[in-house]
Design an enzyme around this catalytic site. Structure first.
Site, PDB file in Angstrom:
ATOM      1  N   GLU A  76       0.844  -1.184   0.000  1.00 14.26           N
ATOM      2  CA  GLU A  76       0.000   0.000   0.000  1.00 14.26           C
ATOM      3  C   GLU A  76       0.886   1.242   0.000  1.00 14.26           C
ATOM      4  OE1 GLU A  76      -3.676  -2.188   2.306  1.00 14.26           O
ATOM      5  OE2 GLU A  76      -2.459  -0.765   3.398  1.00 14.26           O
TER       6      GLU A  76
ATOM      7  N   CYS B 157      -1.913   7.704   8.673  1.00 12.87           N
ATOM      8  CA  CYS B 157      -0.812   7.151   9.434  1.00 12.87           C
ATOM      9  C   CYS B 157      -1.290   6.008  10.343  1.00 12.87           C
ATOM     10  CB  CYS B 157      -0.250   8.280  10.283  1.00 12.87           C
ATOM     11  SG  CYS B 157       1.301   7.895  11.008  1.00 12.87           S
TER      12      CYS B 157
END
Ligand code: SF4
Length: 352
Positions: A91, A332
């Site tokens: 990813e 994040c």
């Protein structure tokens, strides 16, 4: 096995062409430019390279081309890519923040640092990426973007310092002036701080940025969040960061993710201000993005406000970064779902 040619730095490509292929050194300039500036995906398109050499390259080398499985765009313009690379799913995230356009790249399949708040950490470790797997994420995102990518952060899946050889080669390739040419100061390497890691970055004698995932300046709390922190105490980590700032003349970024009831109180803010004292740094505050299956929560707005207001007058530079891409799980700590969802990949061995 064919040579994974995108993994070779300019110097390695030149050496390989001269020593293994019996070619003149200048061929490296042509081929590196085709691979990393024009970013062709086939040797047949290298029109200023002789037909004979193109044909030998087809036989001995290969160009890694990730398969783009999906690209999910959040309302804020952040795009999370799911790519199929030779080593597995990866990813990567493209973050628009005009005038900057930042590519966040993964460096490992999963991660073995086992940080308690991170989905990648929960997914376990499934292997290191090679340099071509790292740079080809950037090239795939560049291909799908109307605007030039200006910055790169190695903050996706994985701990970059735990895969240093490939990461160092990828840094060299991405910043080379014959390639995509991202300036050294526009590339940031993130780390939780493992023994000897920052020293390796210093040894490169380059201007790459350094971001340290601190998340707490209280030793016991940091260790409870980041198990590998027990291998490097907070004072030792600060020593390493000071050496980096002295060697590069650059500030370090301290990443601090506020988690409800864990590290968001004024006493934690005070510990952070004391830790940052004397260290040329900027503090990047983030608000925790909930990860399904993990117990942690976002802090209340009042706690964020008090924490931030405590730090502003006491620290050199503090920013509160509203995390991007939360709606596509591209924020994040939220990467790694693809690793967990792949039935062939069971969670591995978090460090404890
Ligand atoms: Fe690995 Fe970074 Fe997640 Fe920690 S926060 S588990 S180092 S990816």
């Amino acid at each position: 096995m064919p040579v994974r040619i995108l993994s070779l730095t300019f110097q390695e490509l030149e050496k390989w062409l001269v020593n293994e292929m019996g070619e003149k050194a200048f061929r490296a300039k042509q081929i590196f430019t085709w691979l990393h500036f024009r970013r062709v995906r086939s040797f047949s398109r290298m029109t200023d390279v002789s037909l004979a050499l193109r044909s030998r390259l087809e036989e001995t080398a290969e160009i890694t081309v990730p398969r783009r499985e999906s690209a999910a765009e959040a309302p804020d313009g952040t795009v999370k890519y799911l790519l199929s690379l030779p080593g597995g799913p990866a990813e990567s995230v493209l973050i628009p923040d005009p005038p900057r356009l930042t590519a966040c790249l993964s460096t490992q399949y999963g991660c073995r640092m086992g940080c308690r708040f991170c989905m990648t950490g929960s997914a376990g470790f499934h292997g290191n990426m090679t340099a071509d797997e790292i740079v080809s994420q950037l090239y795939t995102m560049a291909e799908g973007s109307r605007n030039r990518i200006s910055n790169v952060v190695l903050m996706g899946m994985g701990e970059p310092m735990d895969n240093w050889e490939s990461v160092a080669a990828a840094l060299d390739i991405m910043s080379h002036d014959r390639g995509i040419c991202i300036g050294q100061r526009k590339i940031t390497v993130s780390t939780v701080g493992i023994p000897g890691g920052i020293a390796k970055l210093i040894d490169l004698k380059k201007q790459y940025g350094l971001a340290v995932s601190l998340h707490s300046a209280v030793e016991s709390v940091r260790r409870s969040l980041i198990p590998v922190a027990s291998a490097l105490t907070l004072p030792e980590l600060k020593e390493d960061m000071l050496r980096y700032t002295e060697a590069t003349g650059r500030r370090v970024t301290l990443e601090y993710c506020l988690i409800r009831g864990v590290n968001d109180s004024l006493s934690h803010a005070s510990a952070l201000a004391a830790y940052a004292s004397g260290l040329p740094c900027k503090i990047n505050l983030l608000i925790y993005n909930p990860v399904p299956g993990l117990e942690w929560e976002r802090p209340p707005e009042t706690a964020v406000k008090e924490f931030t207001e405590f730090l502003y007058p006491r620290c050199q530079a503090v920013t509160l970064r509203r995390s991007r891409g939360g709606k596509v799980a591209g924020a994040c700590g939220q990467l790694g779902a693809s690793v967990l969802e792949d039935p062939a990949r069971k969670p591995g061995f978090p460090v404890s």
